[in-house]
Enzyme design. Structure first.
Site, mmCIF file in Angstrom:
data_model
loop_
_atom_site.group_PDB
_atom_site.id
_atom_site.type_symbol
_atom_site.label_atom_id
_atom_site.label_comp_id
_atom_site.label_asym_id
_atom_site.label_seq_id
_atom_site.Cartn_x
_atom_site.Cartn_y
_atom_site.Cartn_z
ATOM 1 N N CYS A 260 0.968 -1.357 -0.034
ATOM 2 C CA CYS A 260 -0.047 -0.002 0.034
ATOM 3 C C CYS A 260 1.073 1.273 -0.088
ATOM 4 C CB CYS A 260 -1.051 0.157 1.038
ATOM 5 S SG CYS A 260 -0.279 0.309 2.775
ATOM 6 N N HIS A 308 -2.095 1.509 7.288
ATOM 7 C CA HIS A 308 -2.316 0.988 5.703
ATOM 8 C C HIS A 308 -2.718 2.615 5.394
ATOM 9 C CE1 HIS A 308 -4.058 -0.804 2.477
ATOM 10 N NE2 HIS A 308 -5.229 0.176 2.746
ATOM 11 N N HIS A 320 -5.902 2.128 -3.609
ATOM 12 C CA HIS A 320 -4.885 1.147 -3.013
ATOM 13 C C HIS A 320 -4.749 -0.113 -3.327
ATOM 14 C CE1 HIS A 320 -7.835 -1.046 -0.019
ATOM 15 N NE2 HIS A 320 -8.358 -0.733 -1.175
#
Length: 345
Positions: A260, A308, A320
């Site tokens: 990510c 994240h 993402h």
């Protein structure tokens, strides 16, 4: 890092220019079996979350290792240069000592006093002063270079020790990531095909519900009103969208696979801005903005440990890299707990 975001959010669950649908009604025939499957979903989610946190540690250790390797290389170069200077100075001091030996060991001032010619004496005074200055400079350089050698040698030992520690930290994080991912895979593989399909439905339902709840808040409504990306942010968004469908691989930063923060790193590189490698450092170092004021190109940081990150592209949506086994995709910005938003530029 990536996290267990609902899979398959592109398509029926998402369409550019449209808000997310209300949560779908629960499937019939729930009962204890449904509750058990929900527990499995939570277990898998937890395993991937822990793997993602470990991946952030792995990426951070990897970056620190690169920095330490560069520092060690730079110190080695400076140590080599200092050693060359010392070798040259030793030759010069040796030549000076031999010259004094040839003159009988008499100092320049003593030789001047014994001089019989006034002209020779005056010329000798000037030469003696220059000689003394040169000798003083030479001895000063010797001491300075010796101090540099000691300093660089000490620093090099410290850097090697730090480098060794980062290598060990990186290896430990790698082992943890692999263990968590293997455990999650084992749980998923233990499900029947029908159960895996229902598990995906549960993930999608949870994502829709979270997104709908977020869109009803002031922050969600404000994000929906954000305008189109312009300037560098536009290039950033275009880069991220162009990566849709590429596989998530932990520790990867393109061009073919991403985790990510690797995706957001390269997206902003395409926009002409270098940002930190990990989602945690992106959260710590980059300027923060209010969630309701986020606009395309901003980074949305998720979970209390900032493990994240997604790139906001407008219309309440992020791009993402979710987690292993999934691909770069669209998702609702509110499908995961938002820690905050940062704006690289």
């Amino acid at each position: 890092m990536a996290v267990v975001c609902a899979a398959g959010l592109v398509g029926a669950l998402w369409a550019p220019g449209a808000a997310w649908a209300d949560p779908a009604p629960p499937a019939p025939g729930g009962g204890s079996g449904e509750q058990s499957l929900e527990q499995v979903r939570k277990e898998i989610d937890s395993l991937y979350r822990k793997a993602e946190a470990a991946t952030d540690s792995y990426n951070a250790a990897n970056e620190e290792q690169r920095l330490q390797e560069k520092n060690v290389s730079d110190l080695g170069r400076r140590l080599g240069e200092a050693q060359q200077r010392m070798d040259r100075l030793r030759r010069d001091t040796g030549a000076l000592a031999r010259a004094q030996y040839r003159s009988g060991g008499l100092t320049p001032r003593t030789q001047l006093v014994l001089s019989s010619s006034p002209d020779t004496f005056l010329d000798g005074v000037r030469l003696a002063r220059k000689g003394e200055q040169a000798t003083h400079t030479l001895l000063t350089q010797v001491e300075t270079t010796r101090a540099d050698l000691e300093k660089y040698t000490k620093e090099a030992k410290q850097r090697w020790k730090a480098l060794d520690a980062e290598r060990k930290r990186k290896e430990e994080a790698k082992k943890e990531v692999e263990a968590r991912l293997a455990a999650a895979k084992k749980v998923e593989e233990g499900l029947a095909e029908r159960e895996r399909a229902r598990l995906k439905e549960l993930e999608d339902e949870r994502a829709r519900s979270s997104q709908a709840a977020w869109l009803s808040t002031d922050a969600g409504k404000g994000a929906l009103g954000a305008g189109a990306a312009t300037g560098a942010a536009r290039r950033v968004v275009e880069y991220a969208v162009a990566q849709l469908g590429k596989n998530y691989v932990w520790g990867a930063q393109g061009p073919d696979t991403f985790d990510c923060s690797g995706l957001t790193l390269q997206a902003w590189a395409a926009g002409g801005r270098a940002i930190p490698r990990t989602s945690q450092e992106q959260w710590r170092q980059l300027p923060k903005v209010d969630v309701k004021d986020m606009r395309p190109g901003d980074l949305v940081i998720y979970f209390s440990d900032a493990s994240h990150v997604g790139l906001y592209v407008g219309n309440g949506t992020i791009v993402h890299a979710p987690r292993p086994g999934r691909q770069v995709t669209y998702a609702g910005a509110g499908t995961m707990p938002i820690l905050g938003v940062v704006r690289p530029g």
